[in-house]
Design a protein around this motif. Structure first.
Motif, PDB file in Angstrom:
ATOM      1  N   TRP A 108      33.421  41.789  43.093  1.00  0.00           N
ATOM      2  CA  TRP A 108      32.809  41.870  41.794  1.00  0.00           C
ATOM      3  C   TRP A 108      33.695  42.703  40.886  1.00  0.00           C
ATOM      4  O   TRP A 108      33.828  42.293  39.234  1.00  0.00           O
ATOM      5  N   LEU A 109      34.446  43.283  41.393  1.00  0.00           N
ATOM      6  CA  LEU A 109      35.553  44.298  40.409  1.00  0.00           C
ATOM      7  C   LEU A 109      36.353  43.218  39.376  1.00  0.00           C
ATOM      8  O   LEU A 109      36.657  42.813  38.125  1.00  0.00           O
ATOM      9  N   VAL A 110      37.406  42.329  40.168  1.00  0.00           N
ATOM     10  CA  VAL A 110      38.218  41.566  39.557  1.00  0.00           C
ATOM     11  C   VAL A 110      37.799  40.474  38.957  1.00  0.00           C
ATOM     12  O   VAL A 110      38.024  40.272  37.733  1.00  0.00           O
ATOM     13  N   PRO A 111      36.846  39.677  38.952  1.00  0.00           N
ATOM     14  CA  PRO A 111      36.425  38.936  38.165  1.00  0.00           C
ATOM     15  C   PRO A 111      35.622  38.925  36.785  1.00  0.00           C
ATOM     16  O   PRO A 111      36.178  38.143  36.198  1.00  0.00           O
ATOM     17  N   THR A 112      34.979  40.444  37.291  1.00  0.00           N
ATOM     18  CA  THR A 112      34.603  40.679  36.229  1.00  0.00           C
ATOM     19  C   THR A 112      35.248  41.052  34.678  1.00  0.00           C
ATOM     20  O   THR A 112      35.226  40.801  33.611  1.00  0.00           O
ATOM     21  N   ILE A 113      36.200  41.774  35.385  1.00  0.00           N
ATOM     22  CA  ILE A 113      37.368  42.015  34.269  1.00  0.00           C
ATOM     23  C   ILE A 113      38.569  40.917  34.495  1.00  0.00           C
ATOM     24  O   ILE A 113      38.124  40.912  33.090  1.00  0.00           O
ATOM     25  N   THR A 114      38.059  39.919  35.096  1.00  0.00           N
ATOM     26  CA  THR A 114      39.582  38.672  34.283  1.00  0.00           C
ATOM     27  C   THR A 114      38.272  38.065  33.096  1.00  0.00           C
ATOM     28  O   THR A 114      38.868  37.882  32.272  1.00  0.00           O
TER      29      THR A 114
END
Length: 350
Positions: free
Chosen positions: A161-167
């Motif tokens: 979930w980290l990369v999609p959330t920050i993107t």
């Protein structure tokens, strides 16, 4: 007793296969630094600096008054029908929620309610420009607060979930930049902070692959083909390593060792893993149960998505343990402490 230097022992390569996993910094803590430390670095726009300092100084005076006795609390509740929230350094998003509560009071009860409170408590009143600044501050920080709430979950959140959330957070901030009056410098500072603290994270092939292996996201969270290709290459490489490891384990039997056409079987298995990945990406189902249909993809997804992107769950565990292991119960056995902690944290599942 003989004293032994621990340093040389730790530096020795004794051939052990066990080692610590890759270290990941807490994403919520990094977002908190972006929203506090990096935002304070704005020093070019004098109008923004002036409004920011005056607005937050008056907010802090209001928070201090409301926390010192019950009399100001009763006055605030009488005029605003709500209580103020006070920021806490140990809780992420507390500053945003405190400002949001003031903006909500102004929206529901009008500026006269805040003016009456400031007059009664002998606090400098907010000007219309400061009210407008706090309103835009709350709107700008809302995506950041929601991103923190998403990442500090522990039930349905994995490392993917980290990369999609920050993107998506960067995309939402970019959209806010075009419709802002006072928050332009704030949005610029947030974007610069995200790039500085999460730049390497967003380009990490392992984390990109973890996001792709979450059925909720797959490849829909970004339009950058280079990022998607990087993650897919990582997945394909590790799927091949999985098949090779499985084949090396199966090749211990004499029947497999004597099989002249073993290489054909290995090629078929690698092609099967590739087809599993393609079928997974083409599947319309976005629940985690779909992974059970593709064993190789599921195994790699479990490996990459088992860690959590933030340390909030661990901090909740330590906080609960601290409340149980109090000075009056300092003689608890470790087994009893573990059982009590397990019962305390599992009661919501009963």
């Amino acid at each position: 007793m003989e004293a032994v230097e621990a340093g040389p022992l730790l530096e020795q390569d004794d051939g052990l296969e066990y080692q610590l996993p890759k270290h990941h910094r807490c994403a919520c803590h990094l977002l908190n630094l972006v929203a506090t430390v990096d935002v304070q670095a704005v020093n070019e726009d004098r109008i923004y600096i002036k409004l920011s300092r005056s607005s937050f100084a008056k907010c802090q005076a209001l928070w201090n008054k409301s926390s010192r006795s019950t009399s100001p609390t009763e006055i605030i509740e009488e005029h605003c029908k709500l209580q103020l929230l006070r920021p806490c350094e140990t809780r992420w998003n507390s500053l945003f929620y405190a400002v949001e509560r003031i903006v909500r009071i102004v929206k529901e009860q009008g500026e006269a309610a805040i003016a009456a409170i400031c007059s009664t408590l002998k606090i400098p009143m907010f000007s219309p420009a400061e009210i407008a600044f706090l309103t835009e501050y709350a709107k700008t920080m809302s995506p950041v607060a929601k991103a923190v709430d998403v990442l500090q979950g522990e039930a349905n959140v994995q490392m993917g979930w980290l990369v999609p959330t920050i993107t998506l957070l960067k995309s939402k901030l970019q959209n806010l930049h075009t419709t802002s009056k006072y928050r332009g410098p704030l949005v610029d500072a947030l974007q610069a902070g995200l790039e500085r603290r999460f730049g390497e994270t967003l380009a990490d092939p392992e984390l990109i692959a973890a996001a792709i292996l979450v059925p909720k996201f797959r490849t829909r969270w970004t339009t950058d083909e280079g990022i998607i290709k990087c993650g897919l290459d990582y997945i394909k490489t590790h799927l091949k390593e999985q098949s090779s490891a499985a084949q090396s384990g199966d090749s211990l039997s004499s029947a497999e060792e004597e099989d002249f056409f073993l290489s054909i079987k290995q090629t078929d298995q690698r092609d099967g893993n590739t087809k599993q990945l393609e079928s997974y990406l083409a599947s319309p189902t976005d629940t985690m149960d779909i992974l059970k249909t593709f064993p190789s993809v599921c195994h790699l997804s479990l490996k990459l998505n088992t860690p959590l992107p933030a340390s909030a769950a661990c901090e909740r565990l330590f906080s609960t343990a601290g409340m149980i292991f109090s000075p009056k119960r300092a003689k608890l056995l470790s087994e009893n402490l573990e059982n009590l902690l397990l019962m305390k944290l599992s009661k919501r599942f009963c």
